[in-house]
Design a protein around this motif. Sequence first.
Motif, PDB file in Angstrom:
ATOM      1  N   ALA A  49       0.804  -1.266  -0.043  1.00  0.00           N
ATOM      2  CA  ALA A  49       0.078  -0.187   0.038  1.00  0.00           C
ATOM      3  C   ALA A  49       1.015   1.190   0.127  1.00  0.00           C
ATOM      4  CB  ALA A  49      -0.932  -0.059   1.257  1.00  0.00           C
ATOM      5  N   SER A  50       2.190   1.220   0.649  1.00  0.00           N
ATOM      6  CA  SER A  50       2.882   2.445   0.674  1.00  0.00           C
ATOM      7  C   SER A  50       4.263   1.824   0.900  1.00  0.00           C
ATOM      8  CB  SER A  50       2.481   3.246   2.032  1.00  0.00           C
ATOM      9  OG  SER A  50       3.311   4.088   2.063  1.00  0.00           O
ATOM     10  N   PRO A  51       5.322   2.404   0.125  1.00  0.00           N
ATOM     11  CA  PRO A  51       6.457   1.710  -0.170  1.00  0.00           C
ATOM     12  C   PRO A  51       7.353   2.227   1.198  1.00  0.00           C
ATOM     13  CG  PRO A  51       6.411   3.265  -1.657  1.00  0.00           C
ATOM     14  CD  PRO A  51       5.125   3.569  -1.067  1.00  0.00           C
ATOM     15  N   GLU A  78       3.892   8.809   3.792  1.00  0.00           N
ATOM     16  CA  GLU A  78       5.167   8.148   3.363  1.00  0.00           C
ATOM     17  C   GLU A  78       5.530   7.045   4.455  1.00  0.00           C
ATOM     18  OE1 GLU A  78       8.319  10.533   1.667  1.00  0.00           O
ATOM     19  OE2 GLU A  78       6.902  11.477   0.356  1.00  0.00           O
ATOM     20  N   ILE A  79       4.497   6.460   5.161  1.00  0.00           N
ATOM     21  CA  ILE A  79       4.566   5.504   6.110  1.00  0.00           C
ATOM     22  C   ILE A  79       4.541   4.105   5.287  1.00  0.00           C
ATOM     23  CG2 ILE A  79       3.718   4.679   8.197  1.00  0.00           C
ATOM     24  CD1 ILE A  79       4.677   7.233   8.797  1.00  0.00           C
ATOM     25  N   PRO A  80       5.656   3.306   5.579  1.00  0.00           N
ATOM     26  CA  PRO A  80       5.331   1.890   4.780  1.00  0.00           C
ATOM     27  C   PRO A  80       4.077   1.106   5.387  1.00  0.00           C
ATOM     28  CG  PRO A  80       7.712   2.192   5.768  1.00  0.00           C
ATOM     29  CD  PRO A  80       6.757   3.436   6.383  1.00  0.00           C
ATOM     30  N   ALA A  81       3.528   0.551   4.420  1.00  0.00           N
ATOM     31  CA  ALA A  81       2.222  -0.409   4.837  1.00  0.00           C
ATOM     32  C   ALA A  81       2.017  -1.506   3.746  1.00  0.00           C
ATOM     33  CB  ALA A  81       1.190   0.680   4.808  1.00  0.00           C
ATOM     34  N   ILE A  82       1.744  -2.479   4.504  1.00  0.00           N
ATOM     35  CA  ILE A  82       1.290  -3.654   3.638  1.00  0.00           C
ATOM     36  C   ILE A  82      -0.023  -3.869   4.051  1.00  0.00           C
ATOM     37  CG2 ILE A  82       1.606  -6.231   3.075  1.00  0.00           C
ATOM     38  CD1 ILE A  82       4.767  -5.495   3.108  1.00  0.00           C
ATOM     39  N   VAL A  83      -1.013  -4.023   3.163  1.00  0.00           N
ATOM     40  CA  VAL A  83      -2.549  -4.303   3.494  1.00  0.00           C
ATOM     41  C   VAL A  83      -2.690  -5.694   2.908  1.00  0.00           C
ATOM     42  CG1 VAL A  83      -3.130  -1.814   3.948  1.00  0.00           C
ATOM     43  CG2 VAL A  83      -3.398  -2.848   1.642  1.00  0.00           C
ATOM     44  N   GLY A  84      -4.003  -6.187   3.091  1.00  0.00           N
ATOM     45  CA  GLY A  84      -4.517  -7.297   2.430  1.00  0.00           C
ATOM     46  C   GLY A  84      -3.867  -8.587   2.898  1.00  0.00           C
ATOM     47  N   THR A  85      -3.152  -8.621   4.112  1.00  0.00           N
ATOM     48  CA  THR A  85      -2.378  -9.934   4.020  1.00  0.00           C
ATOM     49  C   THR A  85      -3.302 -11.150   4.396  1.00  0.00           C
ATOM     50  OG1 THR A  85      -2.151  -9.621   6.520  1.00  0.00           O
ATOM     51  CG2 THR A  85      -0.391  -8.738   4.987  1.00  0.00           C
ATOM     52  N   GLY A  86      -4.496 -11.175   4.748  1.00  0.00           N
ATOM     53  CA  GLY A  86      -5.518 -12.282   4.872  1.00  0.00           C
ATOM     54  C   GLY A  86      -5.565 -12.260   6.355  1.00  0.00           C
ATOM     55  N   ASP A  98       9.079  -5.013   4.983  1.00  0.00           N
ATOM     56  CA  ASP A  98       9.907  -4.864   3.705  1.00  0.00           C
ATOM     57  C   ASP A  98       8.859  -4.269   2.893  1.00  0.00           C
ATOM     58  OD1 ASP A  98      11.396  -4.483   1.263  1.00  0.00           O
ATOM     59  OD2 ASP A  98      12.173  -6.542   1.402  1.00  0.00           O
ATOM     60  N   GLY A  99       8.793  -2.919   2.520  1.00  0.00           N
ATOM     61  CA  GLY A  99       7.470  -2.336   1.594  1.00  0.00           C
ATOM     62  C   GLY A  99       8.398  -1.985   0.384  1.00  0.00           C
ATOM     63  N   ILE A 100       9.337  -2.571  -0.036  1.00  0.00           N
ATOM     64  CA  ILE A 100      10.201  -2.357  -1.351  1.00  0.00           C
ATOM     65  C   ILE A 100       9.697  -3.723  -1.956  1.00  0.00           C
ATOM     66  CG2 ILE A 100      12.126  -2.022  -2.705  1.00  0.00           C
ATOM     67  CD1 ILE A 100      11.518   0.267  -0.679  1.00  0.00           C
ATOM     68  N   ASN A 101       9.911  -4.847  -1.085  1.00  0.00           N
ATOM     69  CA  ASN A 101       9.617  -6.020  -1.914  1.00  0.00           C
ATOM     70  C   ASN A 101       8.524  -6.935  -1.346  1.00  0.00           C
ATOM     71  OD1 ASN A 101      12.423  -6.168  -3.232  1.00  0.00           O
ATOM     72  ND2 ASN A 101      13.150  -6.373  -1.342  1.00  0.00           N
ATOM     73  N   ASN A 102       7.616  -6.203  -0.792  1.00  0.00           N
ATOM     74  CA  ASN A 102       6.127  -6.586  -0.309  1.00  0.00           C
ATOM     75  C   ASN A 102       6.374  -7.964   0.533  1.00  0.00           C
ATOM     76  OD1 ASN A 102       3.792  -7.305   0.215  1.00  0.00           O
ATOM     77  ND2 ASN A 102       3.286  -7.818  -2.095  1.00  0.00           N
ATOM     78  N   ASN A 107       5.497   5.010 -13.309  1.00  0.00           N
ATOM     79  CA  ASN A 107       5.207   4.973 -11.733  1.00  0.00           C
ATOM     80  C   ASN A 107       5.732   6.212 -11.324  1.00  0.00           C
ATOM     81  OD1 ASN A 107       5.093   4.469  -8.741  1.00  0.00           O
ATOM     82  ND2 ASN A 107       4.249   2.666  -9.325  1.00  0.00           N
ATOM     83  N   ALA A 108       4.738   7.088 -10.616  1.00  0.00           N
ATOM     84  CA  ALA A 108       5.403   8.499 -10.097  1.00  0.00           C
ATOM     85  C   ALA A 108       6.839   8.393  -9.265  1.00  0.00           C
ATOM     86  CB  ALA A 108       4.375   9.309  -9.383  1.00  0.00           C
ATOM     87  N   SER A 109       6.719   7.389  -8.425  1.00  0.00           N
ATOM     88  CA  SER A 109       7.875   7.176  -7.544  1.00  0.00           C
ATOM     89  C   SER A 109       9.279   7.070  -8.106  1.00  0.00           C
ATOM     90  CB  SER A 109       7.759   6.023  -6.384  1.00  0.00           C
ATOM     91  OG  SER A 109       7.456   4.767  -7.033  1.00  0.00           O
ATOM     92  N   PHE A 110       9.343   6.685  -9.221  1.00  0.00           N
ATOM     93  CA  PHE A 110      10.521   6.418  -9.972  1.00  0.00           C
ATOM     94  C   PHE A 110      11.215   7.690 -10.700  1.00  0.00           C
ATOM     95  CE2 PHE A 110       8.644   1.875 -11.146  1.00  0.00           C
ATOM     96  CZ  PHE A 110       9.273   1.484  -9.955  1.00  0.00           C
ATOM     97  N   ILE A 111      10.030   8.867 -10.680  1.00  0.00           N
ATOM     98  CA  ILE A 111      10.484   9.991 -11.312  1.00  0.00           C
ATOM     99  C   ILE A 111      11.818  10.557 -11.209  1.00  0.00           C
ATOM    100  CG2 ILE A 111       9.924  12.248 -11.947  1.00  0.00           C
ATOM    101  CD1 ILE A 111       6.916  11.078 -12.412  1.00  0.00           C
ATOM    102  N   PRO A 112      12.149  11.111  -9.545  1.00  0.00           N
ATOM    103  CA  PRO A 112      13.394  11.701  -9.204  1.00  0.00           C
ATOM    104  C   PRO A 112      14.594  10.985  -9.787  1.00  0.00           C
ATOM    105  CG  PRO A 112      11.949  11.596  -7.295  1.00  0.00           C
ATOM    106  CD  PRO A 112      11.152  10.389  -8.651  1.00  0.00           C
TER     107      PRO A 112
END
Length: 570
Positions: free
Chosen positions: A7-9, A198-206, A221-225, A526-531
């Motif tokens: 949900a958020s990296p 900009e808080i890392p978050a993983i949702v929908g884990t079951g 690890d909100g980069i590799n989920n 994807n916008a986060s890659f822009i910089p």
Amino acid sequence: MISGILASPGIAFGKALLLETETILIKKTNIDPINIEYEINQLSQAKVKSIKQLKNIQKTSKKIFSKTEADIFSGHIMILEDIELEKEIITLIKTQYQTAAFAIEYIISKQIKKIQQIKNTYMQNRAVDIRDIGNRWLRNLLNLKTIDLKNIKEKVILIAHDLTPSQTAQINFQYIQGFITNVGGETAHTSIMARSLEIPAIVGTGNITTKITSGDFIILDGINNKIFINPDEHIIHTFKIRKKTYLNQKNKLKKFISLPAITIDNRKIEISANVSNIQDIINAKKYGAESIGLYRTEFLFMERTNLPSEEEQFHEYKKAAIIMQHKPVIIRTMDIGGDKEIPYMNFPKEENPFLGWRAIRISLAKKDILITQLLAILRASHFGKLRILFPMIISIEEIHELKHEIQKAKYILHQKKIPFDKDIKIGIMIETPSSAIIAHSLIKEVDFFSIGTNDLTQYTLAVDRRNDLISHLYNPMSPSILKLIKNVINASHEEGKWTGMCGEFAGNEKATILLLGMGLNEFSMNASFIPKIKKIIRTTTFKKAQELANMVLKQNTHKNIMQLLNSYIL
Ligand code: PEP
Ligand code: MG
């Protein structure tokens, strides 16, 4: 390893705090008719208290969130203030002699059930909002303490079945490092808020709440989920370093957000974002997107039970045009089919959906849907700089037919004296081998190309983009794909036109210099890659990039291509 929906990296670690959601048990007991007034009075007092609390939450969230997030609470307040809702509850108290608590629970649950019958993510998220409102009302009625997330004063990772928007708004993000939930999706309000903070978050884990207890050490690890529970010291150490590097890089890259993508020898590249909704556009601007290179409009069709009307689409596209303040917004007509099904359209069962009834094949078979969308885009074009993009083109005949439909739509608007941009630019996606091969003829018909490497790779290499068994074969850095890309770019330049790329390859930092050297004019990602991509472009010369591209295009194997790219030093 546990994963969910990213949900958020970001990377977060720390002790888990499991948020037990206690259920409020309400017994069905009949009241004495003389107590009816008392119950109604209690009901309205609890309502007033709830509205007051929500107004406070709204005030604080306005300070930390953008207007969109704070608006969520205006929505909550509106629902609470809804006279009809209160009337329904009061009727139950009066006619069935029920307690106010039972009546709230009954009517709220009834509403939730009704919403949940509509099987789409948007409505599921709205059900969460109604539950949130109902619980607040009930807690105030019964004088129960509301779980106060503001009081958490130690650094933790929050684990919950679900977080309601009002809970998220109260979180003190100085202490909450990240959160993981059982349910939720990318478009849930809680996820939107996490991204904007900009808080890392993983949702929908079951079922994360059954696997973690408070006090467990968690790596999010909100980069590799990925989620690690009580990992060993070595993994913790690795992630501490990774987090540092990630934050350092992120910080260093911030300065590129507001800078243009210009090479040292002055070649200007357009950096755009791929979006699926208005929130994405707001986010894209934050990351420094100069324009929108791909607006995937099919998501407007997916989150619902019927086709969106011309009016609804018009408002959405108009918002996009206005937010981007006369910078280009490329609106792709709906790309339904393949892996994007729409239950209410009753698709026929297909053996090979990716080779089947998809994108403009549907638009051309159902011209009313196409015309509705074209009318909406054209009307919105009056408010900014919109462009139209058609997906899955394989032939000139298709373009002729589509242009004919545009003419029809323009004529309708002209007759009705509705203003629109008469010179609106028309482009096509190059995402089939056929279109890439005949790019020289196709470009004569349109104003620009946008290369869709996600599909171009799948169709050229005959590799299903979702099949794990053959994912090692799915590689846009293959000699055949690179040659097709070069052919497409050359074709557009020979006609004095331009080519962009909106497939994932455009945001792949390993490919940036190569694509720059091949002459690509616009990179949409994807916008986060822009910089990061802006930084790469700003630190090289077009001349060097061209030399590299020439060498790469002479290679016959993927291995040699990668060797060359890896050895290239800025
Ligand atoms: C593509 O195919 O590269 C593309 C951008 O379209 P989508 O991923 O939506 O199919
Ligand atoms: Mg595609």
